[in-house]
Design a protein around this motif. Structure first.
Motif, PDB file in Angstrom:
ATOM      1  N   ASP A 160      22.427  22.961  43.123  1.00  0.00           N
ATOM      2  CA  ASP A 160      22.908  23.359  44.453  1.00  0.00           C
ATOM      3  C   ASP A 160      22.128  22.562  45.507  1.00  0.00           C
ATOM      4  O   ASP A 160      21.162  23.048  46.087  1.00  0.00           O
ATOM      5  N   GLU A 175      18.361  22.363  43.958  1.00  0.00           N
ATOM      6  CA  GLU A 175      18.087  23.706  43.446  1.00  0.00           C
ATOM      7  C   GLU A 175      18.547  23.746  41.989  1.00  0.00           C
ATOM      8  O   GLU A 175      19.717  23.471  41.697  1.00  0.00           O
ATOM      9  N   THR A 225      18.474  29.828  42.616  1.00  0.00           N
ATOM     10  CA  THR A 225      17.406  28.965  42.104  1.00  0.00           C
ATOM     11  C   THR A 225      16.482  29.759  41.191  1.00  0.00           C
ATOM     12  O   THR A 225      15.992  30.820  41.570  1.00  0.00           O
ATOM     13  N   LYS A 261      24.803  23.401  52.459  1.00  0.00           N
ATOM     14  CA  LYS A 261      25.002  23.445  51.013  1.00  0.00           C
ATOM     15  C   LYS A 261      26.410  23.073  50.556  1.00  0.00           C
ATOM     16  O   LYS A 261      26.592  22.764  49.384  1.00  0.00           O
ATOM     17  N   ASP A 277      27.779  31.625  45.213  1.00  0.00           N
ATOM     18  CA  ASP A 277      26.400  31.362  44.799  1.00  0.00           C
ATOM     19  C   ASP A 277      25.569  32.596  45.092  1.00  0.00           C
ATOM     20  O   ASP A 277      25.530  33.071  46.227  1.00  0.00           O
TER      21      ASP A 277
HETATM   22 MN    MN Z   1      21.500  28.079  45.607  1.00  0.00          MN
END
Ligand code: MN
Length: 412
Positions: free
Chosen positions: A219, A187, A345, A239, A114
């Motif tokens: 996310d 997100e 994001t 996460k 990510d």
């Molecule tokens: Mn993220």
């Protein structure tokens, strides 16, 4: 262009110009499918002219690994089968109504990285965590920042997501506590799917051709766990319990009409040579409209429509997927078909374009107001988040990503 599948010619995410790839199950087992209007085509059952082994396993990884020439051949064949009336008799029996199928993971996620390429998000969240002066880390304008996530917890749209337990230390606490996350957030991101194996450095120009397509990505983030754990190595348990993707891979070929010029503001440091190419500047951007909606349990009970609480565009990303691939491989790190690269994001420049509750509520201080009189500071159990994405412009058919949906369940 028109299709003999009439529902593909009206108001749909899936006209013949899209042809996104997914995996479906109508009760007879999972198979690879292509969305067309209100149907999914059982692609392994039609005369595609390609090696049947590519469709042997219900996942698109083998097609990805076969490379861009096969990607183009398949798309060309599908376009012919679904537009030319002469194929209708042979193909129509292999269409299944979308309303009758479950959509499964469209591919095996090999690895998940990510990134953090939303500048406005990075600035807004950085301000809350470290103050406005230190909001953007000193490397942020030069490096596509990312962290290694977990492929094993990437789930497909429709999978419920459990509120996590974790270690939480609020500013007023002397010591951390073990508790359910009370600051549960979403997100709104996109994710690029790597379609090719790399071994060694990949240039930005080569990287662009390695991207197979895109999905929407939520996310999910436990902000209270994140705030306590993230230094010095970044997000971890806040996460990696679940990340939701949309079920249809929209290919780069379908997205081609929506490419756009890409640049960093003139006053910013310009990308190092290994992170730039003429093609990336000319057409590295993608004009994809994005929105997030919430359906609370009260809305569901009242049969009210979900409420949109933000909208943005992928063009706000500070780095392109090709730059992410170039950076990811610059040290020799290999990538493989099925690697998922989250964008970060994608908040736009104004508050109403913020793509996480932590921004929309200014760190939990100002709840968002919903049209039915409810408000939200953080997500509550039973809330459903729906992400949508689509591309439209004059002279091109509108194409959509479908939906990326997840409902929050209470902690176990
Ligand atoms: Mn993220």
């Amino acid at each position: 262009m028109t299709s003999w599948v009439t529902s593909a010619n009206g108001d749909t995410d899936f006209p013949i110009e899209n042809l996104p790839y997914g995996v479906f199950d109508d009760g007879a087992g999972p198979r690879m499918g292509v969305a067309i209007g209100a149907f999914v085509l059982d692609v392994g059952k039609v005369e595609h002219g390609l090696d049947a082994a590519l469709f042997a396993e219900p996942a698109w990884n083998a097609v990805m690994a076969a490379g861009p020439a096969i990607w183009a051949a398949l798309r060309e064949r599908l376009t012919a089968l679904l537009s030319d009336e002469t194929y209708r008799t042979a193909v129509e029996p292999h269409l299944v109504a979308l309303e009758k199928v479950a959509l499964l993971m469209p591919f095996r996620v090999s690895e998940y990285t990510d990134f953090y390429a939303g500048r406005h998000h990075a600035f807004n969240v950085g301000t809350m965590f470290r103050g406005a002066e230190n909001a953007l880390p000193p490397n942020w304008l030069s490096i596509p920042i990312g962290y290694n996530g977990r492929a094993s917890s990437v789930v497909v749209s429709g999978t419920p997501v459990r509120r996590p337990w974790g270690q939480i230390k609020r500013p007023e606490d002397e010591l951390p506590r073990f508790a359910p996350s009370a600051r549960f957030d979403l997100e709104l991101e996109m994710a690029a799917i790597v379609g090719q194996l790399s071994d060694g450095m990949v240039s930005v120009a080569e990287a662009d051709a390695m991207i197979f397509g895109y999905v929407l990505l939520n996310d999910w983030s436990a902000r209270d766990i994140q705030a306590w754990e993230y230094q010095p190595l970044g997000p971890f348990l806040s996460k990696n319990f679940a990340s939701t993707i949309s079920p249809w891979i929209v290919t780069m070929e379908a997205l081609a009409p929506f490419r756009a010029p890409f640049s960093h503001p003139a006053e910013d440091p310009q990308p190092l040579p290994y992170l730039s190419s003429a093609d990336n500047s000319a057409q590295g951007g993608l004009d994809i409209h994005l929105e997030a909606l919430i359906e609370t349990p009260k809305m569901r009970d009242a049969k009210a429509a979900p409420a949109r609480f933000t909208q943005t565009n992928y063009r706000h990303a500070y780095w392109t997927a090709a730059q992410m691939v170039a950076h990811h491989t610059v040290n020799g790190c290999n990538l493989q078909p099925g690697d998922l690269l989250g964008t970060g994001t994608l908040s736009g420049p104004t508050l109403d374009q913020a793509c996480a509750l932590i921004e929309l509520t200014t760190g939990g201080k100002n709840p968002i107001q919903l049209p039915n009189g409810e408000s939200r500071t953080w997500l509550e159990d039973g809330d459903t988040i729906i992400l949508r994405g689509w591309c439209e412009k004059p002279g091109a058919a509108r194409i959509g990503f479908g939906e990326c949906v997840g409902t929050v369940l209470p902690t176990p």
